[in-house]
Write an enzyme that holds these catalytic residues in place. Structure first.
Site, PDB file in Angstrom:
ATOM      1  N   ASP A  73      12.622 -20.588 -13.255  1.00 31.84           N
ATOM      2  CA  ASP A  73      11.208 -20.417 -12.948  1.00 31.84           C
ATOM      3  C   ASP A  73      11.035 -19.026 -12.352  1.00 31.84           C
ATOM      4  OD1 ASP A  73       8.438 -21.167 -12.267  1.00 31.84           O
ATOM      5  OD2 ASP A  73       9.187 -21.218 -10.215  1.00 31.84           O
TER       6      ASP A  73
ATOM      7  N   ASP B  84       7.671 -17.559 -10.304  1.00 33.80           N
ATOM      8  CA  ASP B  84       6.942 -17.451  -9.038  1.00 33.80           C
ATOM      9  C   ASP B  84       7.533 -18.359  -7.962  1.00 33.80           C
ATOM     10  OD1 ASP B  84       4.691 -15.646  -9.788  1.00 33.80           O
ATOM     11  OD2 ASP B  84       4.273 -17.238 -11.221  1.00 33.80           O
TER      12      ASP B  84
ATOM     13  N   LYS C 168       3.647 -26.972 -17.447  1.00 37.64           N
ATOM     14  CA  LYS C 168       4.259 -27.801 -16.410  1.00 37.64           C
ATOM     15  C   LYS C 168       3.146 -28.589 -15.698  1.00 37.64           C
ATOM     16  CE  LYS C 168       7.656 -24.134 -15.467  1.00 37.64           C
ATOM     17  NZ  LYS C 168       8.169 -23.199 -14.437  1.00 37.64           N
TER      18      LYS C 168
ATOM     19  N   ASP D  93      11.028 -24.144  -7.728  1.00 36.63           N
ATOM     20  CA  ASP D  93      10.662 -24.181  -6.315  1.00 36.63           C
ATOM     21  C   ASP D  93       9.551 -25.176  -6.012  1.00 36.63           C
ATOM     22  OD1 ASP D  93       7.967 -22.077  -5.556  1.00 36.63           O
ATOM     23  OD2 ASP D  93       8.640 -22.485  -7.589  1.00 36.63           O
TER      24      ASP D  93
END
Length: 215
Positions: free
Chosen positions: A4, A6, A137, A162
């Site tokens: 991922d 960000d 997502k 995250d």
């Protein structure tokens, strides 16, 4: 390896927070903390719906809001991105080991192109952006797409995320998951290994998550 972006590789969630709060103020309101947390890891369309509902302005044009956010976040990204702790070292180790690697992000292509100036365009064999998949997502499509582009079975992939949204996407796809929560906590779940930061992650751990000895 499926990364991922960000909040996982780069410390960009704070930049998103700046842009979202600025737009809320421009609309004459203030973004609540629960709404901000709900936005983390979601697609732009979902983010704008949460923002508008939080402000009590569901009639707002989501495309106009998204355009405003995209313009502002591009400005903030160009001012510089910082790596999350341990992220650069892990990415370099993965690449040095010759492991197929993809970036899997909810961010749009225009923003990702700016981020790649920091991340390195040769750091990934494939890049899957949020505006280039049929479902974002937490749907499994982004991670399934990345595995297909790499030519690797999803069950032999480790996804590093995250946010709860990203973790849900990776789990639904069938990847092993390493969670490094930043802005929002991730609930303990089968198939998810959690670390405080990527400084504690290495190739041995990634191999262990797949149930095989390191090369």
């Amino acid at each position: 390896m499926l990364f991922d972006m960000d909040g996982t590789l780069v410390d960009s969630e704070k930049l998103w927070e700046v842009a979202l709060h600025e737009l809320a103020v421009a609309y004459g309101g203030a973004l609540s903390e629960p709404a901000r947390r709900a936005i983390v890891g979601t697609s732009m369309a979902v983010s704008m719906r949460i923002l508008h509902d939080d402000l009590g302005q569901p009639e707002r044009d989501p495309h106009a809001s998204a355009a405003w956010i995209n313009t502002r976040i591009l400005e903030l990204f160009r001012s510089g991105l910082r790596w999350r702790p341990g992220a650069l070292a892990l990415l370099q180790a993965v690449r040095a080991a010759g492991i197929p690697t993809a970036l899997v992000t909810s961010s749009g292509r225009a923003l990702v192109e700016v981020a790649l100036d920091t991340l390195g365009r040769d750091s990934f064999d494939a890049v899957v952006c949020g505006d280039e998949v049929e479902a974002a997502k937490p749907h499994p499509t982004p991670y399934l797409t990345a595995a297909r582009l790499l030519g690797v079975p999803i069950g032999r992939c480790v996804a590093i995320e995250d946010s709860p949204t990203g973790v849900a996407s990776a789990l639904a796809a069938g990847a092993a998951v390493l969670a490094v929560p930043t802005e929002v906590s991730v609930e303990p779940s089968a198939g998810v290994h959690q670390l405080a930061s990527l400084t504690a992650a290495d190739l041995e751990l990634l191999a262990a998550l797949l149930g095989k000895p390191p090369a």
